[in-house]
Motif scaffolding. Structure first.
Motif, mmCIF file in Angstrom:
data_model
loop_
_atom_site.group_PDB
_atom_site.id
_atom_site.type_symbol
_atom_site.label_atom_id
_atom_site.label_comp_id
_atom_site.label_asym_id
_atom_site.label_seq_id
_atom_site.Cartn_x
_atom_site.Cartn_y
_atom_site.Cartn_z
ATOM 1 N N GLY A 276 68.759 56.567 52.265
ATOM 2 C CA GLY A 276 69.779 56.828 51.526
ATOM 3 C C GLY A 276 69.108 56.430 49.851
ATOM 4 N N LEU A 277 68.761 55.125 49.990
ATOM 5 C CA LEU A 277 68.151 54.827 48.751
ATOM 6 C C LEU A 277 67.012 55.366 48.173
ATOM 7 C CD1 LEU A 277 67.918 52.018 46.913
ATOM 8 C CD2 LEU A 277 66.447 50.980 48.297
ATOM 9 N N TYR B 215 75.783 49.085 46.733
ATOM 10 C CA TYR B 215 74.830 49.512 48.025
ATOM 11 C C TYR B 215 74.057 48.369 48.297
ATOM 12 C CZ TYR B 215 72.264 52.636 50.981
ATOM 13 O OH TYR B 215 71.550 53.637 51.832
ATOM 14 N N LEU C 176 74.896 51.968 42.889
ATOM 15 C CA LEU C 176 73.594 51.394 43.452
ATOM 16 C C LEU C 176 73.690 49.830 43.706
ATOM 17 C CD1 LEU C 176 70.396 51.736 44.235
ATOM 18 C CD2 LEU C 176 70.079 51.723 41.945
ATOM 19 N N ALA D 262 73.969 60.251 48.537
ATOM 20 C CA ALA D 262 72.726 59.719 48.974
ATOM 21 C C ALA D 262 73.202 58.216 49.448
ATOM 22 C CB ALA D 262 71.668 59.402 48.280
ATOM 23 N N LEU D 263 74.042 57.611 48.512
ATOM 24 C CA LEU D 263 74.288 56.267 49.036
ATOM 25 C C LEU D 263 75.333 56.028 49.742
ATOM 26 C CD1 LEU D 263 73.574 54.209 45.503
ATOM 27 C CD2 LEU D 263 72.031 54.939 47.473
ATOM 28 N N THR E 112 76.495 56.176 38.523
ATOM 29 C CA THR E 112 76.029 55.997 39.860
ATOM 30 C C THR E 112 74.943 54.404 39.926
ATOM 31 O OG1 THR E 112 73.724 56.890 39.257
ATOM 32 C CG2 THR E 112 75.562 58.092 40.001
ATOM 33 N N TYR F 297 68.414 58.637 46.738
ATOM 34 C CA TYR F 297 69.270 58.217 45.502
ATOM 35 C C TYR F 297 68.072 58.020 44.251
ATOM 36 C CZ TYR F 297 71.370 55.618 41.813
ATOM 37 O OH TYR F 297 71.791 55.180 40.700
ATOM 38 N N ARG G 248 74.626 64.269 44.168
ATOM 39 C CA ARG G 248 73.586 64.044 45.219
ATOM 40 C C ARG G 248 73.440 62.566 45.180
ATOM 41 N NH1 ARG G 248 69.350 68.371 43.695
ATOM 42 N NH2 ARG G 248 70.647 70.332 44.058
ATOM 43 N N GLN G 249 73.347 61.947 44.198
ATOM 44 C CA GLN G 249 72.926 60.299 44.104
ATOM 45 C C GLN G 249 74.343 59.502 44.784
ATOM 46 O OE1 GLN G 249 72.268 59.641 39.996
ATOM 47 N NE2 GLN G 249 70.209 58.971 40.480
ATOM 48 N N PHE G 250 75.190 59.955 44.329
ATOM 49 C CA PHE G 250 76.673 59.505 45.267
ATOM 50 C C PHE G 250 76.641 59.578 46.665
ATOM 51 C CE2 PHE G 250 80.747 60.058 47.058
ATOM 52 C CZ PHE G 250 81.359 58.852 46.802
ATOM 53 N N THR H 145 66.506 61.691 43.139
ATOM 54 C CA THR H 145 67.252 62.586 42.441
ATOM 55 C C THR H 145 68.077 62.106 41.195
ATOM 56 O OG1 THR H 145 69.192 64.274 42.715
ATOM 57 C CG2 THR H 145 69.277 62.250 44.018
#
Lengths: 348, 116
Positions: free
Chosen positions: A263-264, A232, A229, A279-280, A225, A267, A275-277, A270
């Protein structure tokens, strides 16, 4: 007893507590639960054993924290943000804030006529804000690319992709694509946006391939992830690009940037990769779709009367841009295909 | 951090048992704690805070690694983070094993000589 232990954990340094606090509490609870099965004496024994070893561990961790700060140097240590802390978020968010917060506000002030531009005060502020961006980017590189600094690299990657790679491919565009555009606006736009964002995907793919060979990139393999980021970090620039030449776009721009910020934030707060995926990926998707809708609505104020562009083509161009960036952001998923370490396989 | 396993030797008894506990595969904190007690014949009884002080140091030395949440299969009420030996950690454990074997061999020889 469990509550007392949880309270005593507050005596540990904050960073340590955030890293291990929950685990310490769970393990203590499990040890106490196991002891309960053996009777009161065992519970007292375990509690005494745990509580008596706490002061030594607390002092040890405080000393270790100080030693770490000393080794990194006071200035450097200031940028060692705890994962999920608000300071980490603010540091990672700065490029977003600059493009999504400062620029629309300057635009609004400029349009309101309160101040005349160019204005020495605003020029000074702009230089200061850009200098902070550059300094934070250098600090991130100097500190071995901590998580917060990856958005800065993503920001640079977007500029590299659009201006450097896109610029190089522009000749190809001039020769090959106008005919494609004449035949189908959609295909022409897909090709045009592809030229702008192909560098973005190529760099992402290169990073994935190089991870197998370069130990310095090993952390991306451990946590795929992080690469997401990094990518992102390109999204603020994408938003800026999509609203290029627009007027009265500030509110839509701000709204889209707030979604990116959410979103950031999600990320960073968590630890679950899925969930991180989302979120972004969700942040990028919602944000660019807000931009697309915004463009369709404000289109009439600016482009009215032009032949080649309609509110629909304007909206679609942003959706096609999203498609290319989203495609690039799926590339880190390839890292999940990498073989696990020997120990992990043994454990499985 | 040094990548030479010898530079980490000799290991303290708790460190040795923690690394040994992780040799077959990943474990979460409580499982390590119980395993260390069992492996040492109840002699090394780590408290939670001592265990995590040691874990923090071993992570800094890159002898163990923390696995990401996705790779873990902790049951309900169990810690969500688990730990595994790194390649360096395994080499350090093997080097300590060789060192201890040498000590035992020498001791055995001398004690036989004395007995003879």
């Amino acid at each position: 007893m469990k509550r007392l232990y949880a309270l005593l954990l507050y005596l540990f340094p904050r960073a340590y507590r955030e890293e291990y606090g929950e685990e310490l509490r769970i393990v203590f609870d499990l040890a106490l639960d196991d002891a309960m099965a053996s009777g009161r004496f065992e519970v007292a024994h375990v509690a005494l054993h745990e509580l008596s070893s706490l002061p030594k561990a607390i002092i040890h961790e405080h000393l270790r924290e100080r030693r770490k700060a000393k080794m990194a140097g006071r200035f450097g240590a200031y940028f060692d943000f705890t994962h999920g802390s608000s300071r980490e978020f603010l540091a990672a968010f700065y490029p977003f804030f600059l493009l999504g917060g400062v620029l629309p506000i300057i635009n609004m002030i400029s349009l309101s006529g309160v101040m005349r531009f160019p204005n020495p005060l605003f020029n000074g502020i702009a230089i200061l804000l850009l200098a902070i961006l550059g300094i934070l980017c250098l600090i991130g590189l100097f500190k071995g690319l901590p998580r917060w600094s990856l958005t800065y690299l993503g920001f640079l990657l977007a500029i590299f992709s659009v201006y450097q790679i896109g610029g190089m491919l522009d000749r190809l565009w001039v020769r090959a694509f106008p005919s494609l555009y004449e035949r189908s606006w959609f295909l022409g736009q897909v090709a045009y946006q592809g030229i702008l964002w192909v560098g973005f995907s190529v760099v992402a793919l290169l990073l994935v391939l190089l991870i197998a060979f370069l130990p310095v990139l090993r952390r991306f393999k451990k946590d795929w992830t992080l690469l997401l980021l990094l990518l992102y970090g390109s999204s603020p620039f994408a938003l800026l690009l999509t609203f290029d030449d627009y007027m009265n776009e500030e509110l839509w721009e701000l709204l889209a940037f707030i979604v990116l910020a959410v979103g950031l934030w999600m990320y960073l707060h968590t630890h679950n990769p899925r969930r991180q995926f989302w979120a972004l990926f969700g942040g990028l998707t919602v944000s660019l779709f807000i931009a697309a809708i915004g463009k369709a609505i404000i289109y009439q104020y600016f482009w009215e009367g032009t032949r080649h562009f309609t509110w629909l083509t304007e909206m679609m161009s942003t959706i096609i841009m999203w498609m290319w960036i989203a495609l690039g952001m799926l590339i880190p998923l390839l890292l999940r295909l990498f073989p696990q370490s020997k120990d992990q396989l043994q454990a499985a | 951090m040094s990548t030479d396993p010898i530079s980490y030797l000799p290991l303290t008894e708790p460190t040795f048992y923690i690394l040994l506990s992780l040799a077959p595969g990943k474990k979460h904190g409580y499982a390590i704690m119980k395993d260390v007690r069992e492996l040492s014949g109840e002699r090394v009884n780590l408290s939670t805070s001592t265990l995590y002080t040691a874990i923090g140091r071993l992570l800094d030395q890159e002898l163990i690694e923390r696995l990401s949440d996705e790779e873990q299969d902790a049951g309900p009420g169990l810690p969500r983070k688990s730990y595994a030996l790194t390649d360096l950690g395994r080499r350090v454990l093997e080097a300590e094993h060789v060192r201890l074997q040498g000590m035992v061999r020498e001791a055995r020889l001398r004690l036989r000589e004395d007995g003879a």
